[in-house]
Design an enzyme around this catalytic site. Structure first.
Site, mmCIF file in Angstrom:
data_model
loop_
_atom_site.group_PDB
_atom_site.id
_atom_site.type_symbol
_atom_site.label_atom_id
_atom_site.label_comp_id
_atom_site.label_asym_id
_atom_site.label_seq_id
_atom_site.Cartn_x
_atom_site.Cartn_y
_atom_site.Cartn_z
ATOM 1 N N HIS A 34 -10.955 2.031 -9.230
ATOM 2 C CA HIS A 34 -10.258 2.519 -8.040
ATOM 3 C C HIS A 34 -10.304 4.044 -8.016
ATOM 4 O O HIS A 34 -9.439 4.711 -8.592
ATOM 5 C CB HIS A 34 -8.806 2.038 -8.059
ATOM 6 C CG HIS A 34 -8.653 0.553 -8.150
ATOM 7 N ND1 HIS A 34 -8.901 -0.151 -9.310
ATOM 8 C CD2 HIS A 34 -8.279 -0.366 -7.211
ATOM 9 C CE1 HIS A 34 -8.683 -1.438 -9.095
ATOM 10 N NE2 HIS A 34 -8.305 -1.588 -7.833
ATOM 11 N N HIS A 74 -3.720 0.883 -11.178
ATOM 12 C CA HIS A 74 -5.140 0.831 -10.821
ATOM 13 C C HIS A 74 -5.761 2.232 -10.787
ATOM 14 O O HIS A 74 -6.979 2.375 -10.865
ATOM 15 C CB HIS A 74 -5.325 0.144 -9.466
ATOM 16 C CG HIS A 74 -4.524 0.766 -8.358
ATOM 17 N ND1 HIS A 74 -3.236 0.378 -8.066
ATOM 18 C CD2 HIS A 74 -4.829 1.746 -7.473
ATOM 19 C CE1 HIS A 74 -2.780 1.089 -7.049
ATOM 20 N NE2 HIS A 74 -3.737 1.939 -6.673
ATOM 21 N N ASN A 190 -0.180 7.576 0.943
ATOM 22 C CA ASN A 190 -1.509 7.800 1.541
ATOM 23 C C ASN A 190 -1.840 6.842 2.684
ATOM 24 O O ASN A 190 -2.935 6.896 3.249
ATOM 25 C CB ASN A 190 -2.601 7.769 0.466
ATOM 26 C CG ASN A 190 -2.747 6.412 -0.202
ATOM 27 O OD1 ASN A 190 -2.569 5.364 0.409
ATOM 28 N ND2 ASN A 190 -3.084 6.423 -1.483
ATOM 29 N N ILE A 192 -2.721 3.815 2.873
ATOM 30 C CA ILE A 192 -3.843 2.870 2.746
ATOM 31 C C ILE A 192 -3.551 1.875 1.633
ATOM 32 O O ILE A 192 -3.050 2.235 0.570
ATOM 33 C CB ILE A 192 -5.165 3.614 2.426
ATOM 34 C CG1 ILE A 192 -5.570 4.522 3.593
ATOM 35 C CG2 ILE A 192 -6.287 2.631 2.124
ATOM 36 C CD1 ILE A 192 -5.949 3.787 4.870
ATOM 37 N N HIS A 267 -10.476 2.536 -1.900
ATOM 38 C CA HIS A 267 -9.351 2.133 -2.750
ATOM 39 C C HIS A 267 -9.827 1.455 -4.029
ATOM 40 O O HIS A 267 -9.455 1.872 -5.128
ATOM 41 C CB HIS A 267 -8.415 1.180 -1.996
ATOM 42 C CG HIS A 267 -7.380 0.543 -2.879
ATOM 43 N ND1 HIS A 267 -6.189 1.155 -3.190
ATOM 44 C CD2 HIS A 267 -7.371 -0.640 -3.544
ATOM 45 C CE1 HIS A 267 -5.492 0.377 -4.008
ATOM 46 N NE2 HIS A 267 -6.185 -0.728 -4.231
ATOM 47 N N GLU A 417 17.050 -10.621 -11.493
ATOM 48 C CA GLU A 417 16.407 -11.107 -12.713
ATOM 49 C C GLU A 417 15.089 -10.395 -13.010
ATOM 50 O O GLU A 417 14.843 -9.975 -14.154
ATOM 51 C CB GLU A 417 16.166 -12.624 -12.624
ATOM 52 C CG GLU A 417 17.409 -13.467 -12.670
ATOM 53 C CD GLU A 417 18.057 -13.678 -11.313
ATOM 54 O OE1 GLU A 417 19.034 -14.431 -11.223
ATOM 55 O OE2 GLU A 417 17.569 -13.067 -10.328
ATOM 56 N N HIS A 480 18.578 -25.812 -10.426
ATOM 57 C CA HIS A 480 18.996 -25.023 -11.579
ATOM 58 C C HIS A 480 18.523 -25.608 -12.908
ATOM 59 O O HIS A 480 18.663 -24.959 -13.946
ATOM 60 C CB HIS A 480 20.523 -24.906 -11.621
ATOM 61 C CG HIS A 480 21.088 -23.948 -10.622
ATOM 62 N ND1 HIS A 480 20.778 -23.993 -9.280
ATOM 63 C CD2 HIS A 480 21.945 -22.900 -10.771
ATOM 64 C CE1 HIS A 480 21.429 -23.031 -8.645
ATOM 65 N NE2 HIS A 480 22.135 -22.343 -9.520
#
Length: 671
Positions: A34, A74, A190, A192, A267, A417, A480
């Site tokens: 990237h 990335h 940016n 994007i 990207h 959580e 649950h």
């Protein structure tokens, strides 16, 4: 003493251009990666590392270092490049081996692979959440050892993807509540993402959201060229936080300076030959040369980051020595924490259990064990996701960690959580060998499973206290009741799942979990009462040697066994009851507390527990998935649970000693 005025010159501008072109080369050679974000964030990275960040490349574990987190993992070619420039053990050859097998520059940052990488990132948003854990740990350390010794900041780079992830929102909300003013989030705005412009799916006001969380928000209009504005924003966040965390929203252009600028094409793919040459020409570099770093650039980082880091660390060492002389007991504690050693004789604090101990749910017994340990292990810090009365994790020896009580060791995570587990990873990664515990119902481990997985990959010690561990929780029903969670965790590399049957096994589990420094442990505990009068008369003798082996023989007749019963947790009681009923059979009962540890034993031990050519039957109030490795016949729950009183659930699923004995008899008859 007045602070030195920061200025930027032509060499700084050269550094920015060089960082961008070098990152593009790194991705191009790998033909994978990237480049856009590193090119767009080159100026921000240069300002932060050359002018602000205090860390030591000669000692990456320097305790009071500023922490740098790349949440948009990335963009790691940028992080690896900065580590190389700043003198960390990331060589040119490592950068030329980006994303290759065996390299220390993997496709997303991994803390255990690369010196200078604080935490593993890549799953978006988790870098922000882990940074909140680092900030909490920093404030706790400051409360214990003073602001002179612990006054560092946590700097986080993130992008639009991080801002869209729920885990980042959970953690950022808590950070605002806790007023973590040592946390600075630098947002690469940016516009994007992979699909195209962010307005396809993301049109909210991020700044207003963070203001609502209780953060400061600072804006920079030009993050590609205005070095002074970038520095001023970071300086404001560092020095004038007003008791709040700060978001710096910086408008940048992805792939800045290239023909693919402001497109999603830059990207996640290399620029390509022609575009790369054009970019280098625009940046003033030879289009035919690759992996070029100018001498002036290396020197600038030697003169700034490296020199500053050495001076800061040397000063800290002096302050630490003075602190230890003035406060010797605190000094000993600090040295022990830095060494990673647990307190001597901490195990002496563990409570004793036998057949006369009170019958109780293992969640309650664990609460007593946790509190006994917490009194003598001050690095144990954690909390629950709004379930403290249910998980029994309240620390009686401490108060809450809040904005006005940084020395508290109990964290109120709220109903968050995923954020909680990721924050726990950050606390574990802090570097002071703090031991985080987090707690909720076992079924809700899956809410934050991404953080559990990342923690295992990162070799981080976090203790997950998971209660209500089976359908036997009763009326709350299948929403649950975990049935697939236990085998899911067992399938996770570098994680231990422990399901103790009573207090003695819980004690042994804590010995394992606290001494395990390279990965997480999940301890599963019952809501319902366990007949400890039956179980503990066996475990009091055998658990100390048995639990550490994962599975061990709990009871058996003197003669060779006709059948071996494997059980875990609250079902060990049922196996023992069934063995008493089956007086015509020679029955061996095995408590299989942790199958991962059992698999680590040699064949001789495993066959001494599970004898070859003997009928083996397993019982666990969970999915039978995975038991086929050990048992000829497995009894469990391969469907969703039921909403009913526990007595009805026991009858429906065969979870009584009598019903299990009947199933064993039928199996033996067919054997």
């Amino acid at each position: 003493m007045a602070e030195e005025k920061v200025t930027f010159d032509e060499t700084d501008e050269l550094c920015v251009r060089n960082i961008g072109t070098f990152c593009a080369d790194v991705v191009e050679k790998a033909n994978s990666g990237h480049p856009g974000a590193p090119m767009g964030m080159a100026a921000i990275a240069h300002v932060l590392f050359s002018k602000v960040l205090n860390a030591s490349s000669s000692n990456a574990s320097f305790a009071n270092r500023d922490r740098f987190i790349l949440s948009n993992g990335h963009a790691c070619s940028l992080q690896y490049t900065m580590l190389h420039l700043c003198g960390y053990n990331v060589k040119m050859s490592d950068l030329q081996s980006f994303r290759q097998l065996g390299s220390i520059t993997p496709g997303h940052p991994e803390n255990h692979q690369t010196e200078g990488v604080e935490i593993s990132t890549g799953p978006l948003g988790q870098g922000i959440a882990q940074a909140v854990g680092l900030a909490i740990a920093g404030k706790y350390a400051q409360s214990q050892f003073g602001e002179e010794l612990f006054n560092h900041k946590i700097y986080v780079f993130c992008g639009d993807g991080c801002m869209q992830e729920g885990v980042a929102s959970e953690a950022s909300s808590l950070a605002g509540h806790l007023q973590l003013d040592n946390l600075i989030l630098i947002y690469d705005d940016n516009h994007i993402q992979i699909d195209g412009n962010t307005d396809l799916a993301f049109t909210e006001s991020v700044s207003q959201r963070y203001q609502a969380y209780g953060w400061n928000v600072v804006f920079v209009d030009d993050g590609n060229k205005d070095l002074n504005a970038i520095h001023a924003a970071i300086k404001t966040a560092r020095d004038d936080s007003k008791g709040k965390p700060t978001l710096i929203q910086i408008r940048t252009h992805i792939g800045y300076g290239s023909t693919k600028q402001d497109t999603h094409g830059v990207h996640g793919a290399p620029l390509g030959g022609d575009a790369l040459k054009d970019y280098k020409k625009t940046m003033g570099f030879d289009t035919e040369q690759t992996f070029v770093i100018k001498d002036e650039v290396y020197k600038r980082y030697q003169d700034t980051f490296v020199a500053r880091g050495k001076a800061v660390e040397a000063k800290w060492n002096e302050l630490k020595q003075q602190f230890c002389q003035k406060q010797p007991e605190k000094g000993k504690l600090l040295d022990r924490l830095l060494s990673g050693k647990l307190p001597e004789n901490w195990m002496d604090a563990l409570p004793k259990f036998d057949e006369n101990s009170k019958k109780d749910a293992t969640r309650s017994i664990n609460g007593a064990v946790l509190n006994a340990i917490a009194k003598v292990v001050p690095e144990l810090i954690g909390g629950a996701a709004d379930l403290t009365p249910s998980t029994k994790t309240q620390l009686k020896c401490s108060h809450d960690f809040q904005a006005n009580s940084r020395d508290g060791r109990y964290l109120r995570f709220g109903v968050r959580e995923f954020g909680m587990f990721a924050i726990g990873n950050g606390i574990a990664a802090y570097g002071l060998n703090l031991v985080p515990f987090t707690s909720t119902f076992l079924n809700f481990l899956t809410y934050g499973y991404g953080a559990v997985r990342l923690g295992a990959l990162s070799h981080l010690r976090q203790i997950y206290i998971m209660t209500h561990d089976s359908v036997l929780l009763g009326e709350d029903g299948p929403t649950h009741q975990p049935v697939e969670v236990i085998p899911s965790v067992r399938a996770l590399p570098n994680a231990l799942l422990l399901r103790p049957a009573d207090g003695n096994e819980i004690n042994e589990c804590w010995k394992i979990m606290l001494n395990r420094v390279d990965g997480p442990s999940v301890i599963c505990l019952s809501r319902q009462t366990v007949n400890t009068n039956l179980v503990s008369k066996y475990t009091k003798v055998k658990s100390a040697d048995g639990v550490k082996c994962g599975a061990y023989v709990l009871s058996e007749e003197e003669k060779d066994a006709d059948v071996i019963l494997l059980a875990t947790g609250s079902e060990v009681e049922l196996a023992l009851e069934a063995a008493q009923i089956l007086d015509s059979l020679n029955v061996r009962v095995v408590s299989a507390v942790c199958l991962e540890l059992f698999e680590q034993q040699d064949m001789k031990y495993k066959q001494s527990v599970i004898k070859p050519n003997t009928l083996v039957i397993s019982l666990e109030a969970s999915s039978t998935y995975g038991w086929q490795r050990y048992a000829h016949k497995s009894f469990g729950i391969d469907e969703f649970g039921r909403s009913a009183p526990i007595s009805a659930i026991r009858q429906h699923f065969g979870l009584t000693g009598k019903l299990f004995a009947e199933n064993i008899t039928q199996t033996v008859q067919k054997w």
